[in-house]
Design a protein around this motif. Sequence first.
Motif, short mmCIF file in Angstrom:
data_model
loop_
_atom_site.label_atom_id
_atom_site.label_comp_id
_atom_site.label_asym_id
_atom_site.label_seq_id
_atom_site.Cartn_x
_atom_site.Cartn_y
_atom_site.Cartn_z
N TYR A 38 -1.83 -5.69 37.78
CA TYR A 38 -3.45 -5.45 37.61
C TYR A 38 -3.86 -4.06 38.24
CZ TYR A 38 -4.54 -6.87 42.42
OH TYR A 38 -4.59 -6.94 43.71
N SER A 60 -8.05 -6.00 34.85
CA SER A 60 -6.90 -6.63 34.49
C SER A 60 -5.98 -5.58 33.54
CB SER A 60 -7.19 -8.00 33.85
OG SER A 60 -7.51 -7.47 32.48
N ARG A 61 -4.50 -6.05 33.39
CA ARG A 61 -3.61 -5.29 32.61
C ARG A 61 -4.21 -5.23 31.17
NH1 ARG A 61 2.48 -6.40 32.87
NH2 ARG A 61 2.39 -4.83 31.32
N ILE A 76 -9.21 -11.38 39.91
CA ILE A 76 -7.97 -10.97 39.05
C ILE A 76 -6.83 -10.64 39.97
CG2 ILE A 76 -7.23 -8.62 38.06
CD1 ILE A 76 -10.21 -8.32 37.12
#
Length: 323
Positions: free
Chosen positions: A196, A210-211, A88
């Motif tokens: 992130y 993750s966003r 990520i």
Amino acid sequence: MTQHASVSTISQFSLYLPYRDGHLHLRQLLPATPDFSKTPILMLHGAMSNGRVFYSQNGRGLGCFLARAGFIVYVLDTAGRGLSLPKITRDFTLGQGEVIREQIPLVQQFILNLHQQTCQGINAVAPSKVHWCAHSWGGVLMASSLARYPQLQQSVRSLLTFGSKRTIRVKSFKKWLMVDLFWNRLAPGLAIGQGYLAADKLGVGMDNESRASLNQSIDWVRGDWRDHDDGFDYAKAAKKALWPQAWFIAGQNDTVLGHPEDVADMVRECGFEQVRLTLLSKANGFKHDYGHGDMLTHLDAAGDHFLQILDWYLAFDLCVFRD
């Protein structure tokens, strides 16, 4: 396939499944004499985590415990986490929807195919189902896949979860601090700046988020159980699902992330027909009032509730279901 050291009659292997522009890592835990005709177990971690919550190189964890008892166990690192690649970063766009719709079904079919191929080679009957086991938010993702796909409902033998809840309704200062302030407000801001949520560097989790996963989980905890990508109504599908036998485990000292009341809410929302709900507390005869993480990682767990979990799995292979 990479073999790791054998610990207490267990062998650990890393299996890599091609996925998009990288691979998913699946840790395979094998007993001394693997029986590929026995129902295998798939384990899934929660948010800000990875598969190591279920196993360690020195043989600790629920996955290793069950492998020593004769079960073949698979532990998934979802995309970007653990040993899955790519990791990520700012450019990572996948969210929880891809875990539900793509990664879980992919790994499920891989396990069934692997056992079928192995059993053909030794002239044995391959299992047609897999036990599912999850910690925290992983239980929500597994339940979502099950609710959405009838073919998975036919190939999952049981669902066992630890501290899994879809909503957090409990009210306390600790909940306000951990969820309302950090997760709902500060974390999205940090994720915008970094691209992130660097949970490992911040010391708030085993792995990064993750966003997309962060924002989607926030919405689900506070609102409707709908897919952010295509609008699929998981709550509606859950009411029609043919659920496997389920066991939801909560910890007495899990006061926020898997509060027993919130775990019970998820059980009701899913509408299971055959389900157990267990509270790990001294009052119920367990050695400790377990919390969100140590229900899986505590040194006493193997001599405590892990024994009941083993009985649960053994009962399926004996075609006996015990409360």
